[in-house]
Design a protein around this motif. Structure first.
Motif, PDB file in Angstrom:
ATOM      1  N   UNK A  73       0.782  -1.037  -0.056  1.00  0.00           N
ATOM      2  CA  UNK A  73      -0.057   0.023   0.116  1.00  0.00           C
ATOM      3  C   UNK A  73       0.851   1.370  -0.047  1.00  0.00           C
ATOM      4  N   UNK A  74       1.811   1.113   0.826  1.00  0.00           N
ATOM      5  CA  UNK A  74       2.856   2.444   0.728  1.00  0.00           C
ATOM      6  C   UNK A  74       4.085   2.215  -0.331  1.00  0.00           C
ATOM      7  N   UNK A  75       4.352   1.262  -0.405  1.00  0.00           N
ATOM      8  CA  UNK A  75       5.822   0.971  -1.181  1.00  0.00           C
ATOM      9  C   UNK A  75       5.947   0.090  -2.405  1.00  0.00           C
ATOM     10  N   UNK A  76       4.669  -0.445  -2.741  1.00  0.00           N
ATOM     11  CA  UNK A  76       4.618  -1.352  -3.979  1.00  0.00           C
ATOM     12  C   UNK A  76       5.093  -0.804  -5.221  1.00  0.00           C
ATOM     13  N   UNK A  77       5.696  -1.363  -5.931  1.00  0.00           N
ATOM     14  CA  UNK A  77       6.173  -0.880  -7.359  1.00  0.00           C
ATOM     15  C   UNK A  77       6.431  -2.027  -8.245  1.00  0.00           C
ATOM     16  N   UNK A  78       5.535  -1.912  -9.282  1.00  0.00           N
ATOM     17  CA  UNK A  78       5.441  -3.135 -10.212  1.00  0.00           C
ATOM     18  C   UNK A  78       6.697  -3.245 -11.007  1.00  0.00           C
ATOM     19  N   UNK A  79       7.543  -2.150 -11.166  1.00  0.00           N
ATOM     20  CA  UNK A  79       8.716  -2.027 -11.888  1.00  0.00           C
ATOM     21  C   UNK A  79       9.798  -2.997 -11.277  1.00  0.00           C
ATOM     22  N   UNK A  80       9.829  -3.162  -9.908  1.00  0.00           N
ATOM     23  CA  UNK A  80      10.810  -4.087  -9.334  1.00  0.00           C
ATOM     24  C   UNK A  80      10.067  -5.419  -8.681  1.00  0.00           C
ATOM     25  N   UNK A  81       8.748  -5.381  -8.834  1.00  0.00           N
ATOM     26  CA  UNK A  81       8.174  -6.628  -8.307  1.00  0.00           C
ATOM     27  C   UNK A  81       6.761  -6.866  -9.225  1.00  0.00           C
ATOM     28  N   UNK A 128       4.557  -8.634  -9.943  1.00  0.00           N
ATOM     29  CA  UNK A 128       3.276  -9.368  -9.381  1.00  0.00           C
ATOM     30  C   UNK A 128       2.519  -8.341  -8.229  1.00  0.00           C
ATOM     31  N   UNK A 129       3.297  -7.303  -7.975  1.00  0.00           N
ATOM     32  CA  UNK A 129       2.561  -6.590  -6.974  1.00  0.00           C
ATOM     33  C   UNK A 129       1.834  -5.072  -7.570  1.00  0.00           C
ATOM     34  N   UNK A 130       1.309  -4.442  -6.741  1.00  0.00           N
ATOM     35  CA  UNK A 130       0.427  -3.269  -7.165  1.00  0.00           C
ATOM     36  C   UNK A 130       1.245  -2.020  -6.763  1.00  0.00           C
ATOM     37  N   UNK A 131       1.146  -0.868  -7.374  1.00  0.00           N
ATOM     38  CA  UNK A 131       1.769   0.439  -7.369  1.00  0.00           C
ATOM     39  C   UNK A 131       1.302   1.146  -5.852  1.00  0.00           C
ATOM     40  N   UNK A 132       2.096   1.304  -4.987  1.00  0.00           N
ATOM     41  CA  UNK A 132       1.756   1.775  -3.818  1.00  0.00           C
ATOM     42  C   UNK A 132       1.727   3.443  -4.021  1.00  0.00           C
ATOM     43  N   UNK A 133       1.483   4.111  -2.644  1.00  0.00           N
ATOM     44  CA  UNK A 133       1.457   5.418  -2.609  1.00  0.00           C
ATOM     45  C   UNK A 133       2.909   6.181  -2.907  1.00  0.00           C
ATOM     46  N   UNK A 134       3.819   5.702  -2.104  1.00  0.00           N
ATOM     47  CA  UNK A 134       5.109   6.368  -2.393  1.00  0.00           C
ATOM     48  C   UNK A 134       5.769   6.627  -3.723  1.00  0.00           C
ATOM     49  N   UNK A 135       5.350   5.527  -4.548  1.00  0.00           N
ATOM     50  CA  UNK A 135       5.558   5.480  -6.139  1.00  0.00           C
ATOM     51  C   UNK A 135       5.186   6.536  -6.816  1.00  0.00           C
ATOM     52  N   UNK A 136       3.717   6.621  -6.474  1.00  0.00           N
ATOM     53  CA  UNK A 136       3.208   7.670  -7.201  1.00  0.00           C
ATOM     54  C   UNK A 136       3.208   9.056  -6.660  1.00  0.00           C
TER      55      UNK A 136
END
Length: 311
Positions: A108-116, A118-126
């Motif tokens: 939720x805070x740090x998800x990043x599809x570029x590095x993982x 299968x994850x979803x993009x979190x708030x910090x990436x946005x």
């Protein structure tokens, strides 16, 4: 009984779920939304004067969901040994529940599809850049002045249909799903032969959607090594700035402030100072909780103290 208890444990150990709004995706495992970039042009007119047609500026954004899964396998003989098989299996399941909670909150805070992928993009990436442009998402990021990688963030998140919500795939079940797969013959952990075991399957399909990027705000670059002293950031002043960044976009939603334990303890101590009128105490679930200008401050352990500088 075990399934009901698992759902209860899930909610108790995830501060995000206490307030999150969850909505079904509108296209399979993805959710398409239209984000308004600007207001429609309007103008005054005189009699017999024409007005040119205009339209608002919009961008279509697609958010994705991620599949989180785990299996719990316990030796049948060991589970049956104490005479309360269900309780033993539940005790084993708790670690899986907490691990999945932690994974979702981290994403939720740090998800990043570029590095993982299968994850979803979190708030910090946005919210990863600073900007003085009020129409940019970077304007919602407030700079606390820290450099290096000893930083943390304070998050103002407004939950609502028109603000921020979690999403789940169309036609599936919301939240963590548990399936008791009963007794099975499985390969022993040492790889030597088989054994009888009880097996449970846990799945959680979840993603994050921002309907209005101005509803959240991030105070970034808070140096946790300098919370006191001459070089400390004026955190209360910065939180006032964040409050006004989200205030007019929070109508119809619920704004919650998320911090980690370090900042939570700092604000708690600040609230003990009766001259600090911005911070107060209220009771939540039988325990005192800090409020900032009426907004609850909740501690999430997945917000880290080693964030890199946001520029």
């Amino acid at each position: 009984q075990i399934a009901t208890t698992i759902v209860d444990l899930l909610a108790q150990s995830n501060v995000i779920l206490e307030d999150a709004v969850v909505r079904e995706c509108n296209e399979g495992s993805t959710h398409k939304k239209t984000v308004r970039n600007g207001l429609t042009e309007v103008e005054f007119r005189k009699f017999y004067q024409g007005i040119k047609p205009s339209k608002g500026e919009y961008t279509q954004v697609t958010d994705t969901t991620s599949m989180l899964e785990a299996y719990s396998v316990v030796d049948k003989k060991l589970a049956d040994l104490n005479g309360n098989t269900s309780q033993f299996r539940l005790n084993e399941a708790e670690s899986f529940i907490q691990a999945m909670n932690n994974k979702v909150q981290t994403a939720f805070f740090y998800g990043n599809k570029k590095t993982q992928d299968a994850a979803f993009d979190g708030l910090a990436l946005r919210y990863n850049k600073l900007s003085t442009n009020k129409d940019s998402i970077g304007y919602q990021v407030i700079n606390a002045g820290g450099t290096g990688n000893n930083n943390t963030s304070v998050w103002f998140v407004t939950w609502g249909d028109k603000q921020t919500h979690l999403i789940y795939p169309k036609g599936s079940k919301v939240g963590l799903e548990h399936k008791d797969q009963g007794e099975q013959t499985v390969t022993a952990p040492d790889g030597n032969g088989s054994m009888q075991a009880y097996r449970d399957h846990f799945t959680w399909d979840v993603g994050l959607s921002l309907r209005n990027f101005k509803a959240p705000s991030r105070i970034a670059n808070i140096d946790v090594t300098a919370l006191s002293g001459n070089n400390a950031a004026d955190l209360i002043s910065l939180m006032i700035d964040a409050y006004y960044r989200v205030k007019k976009h929070a109508k119809g939603g619920k704004t919650v402030i998320y911090v980690n334990e370090t900042i939570g303890a700092f604000l708690h101590k600040q609230a003990l100072n009766k001259q600090n009128v911005n911070l107060t105490f209220t009771e939540y679930a039988g325990a005192p909780i800090v409020n900032f200008l009426g907004l609850p401050v909740k501690v999430c352990d997945q917000i880290v103290n080693n964030e890199s500088q946001v520029i």
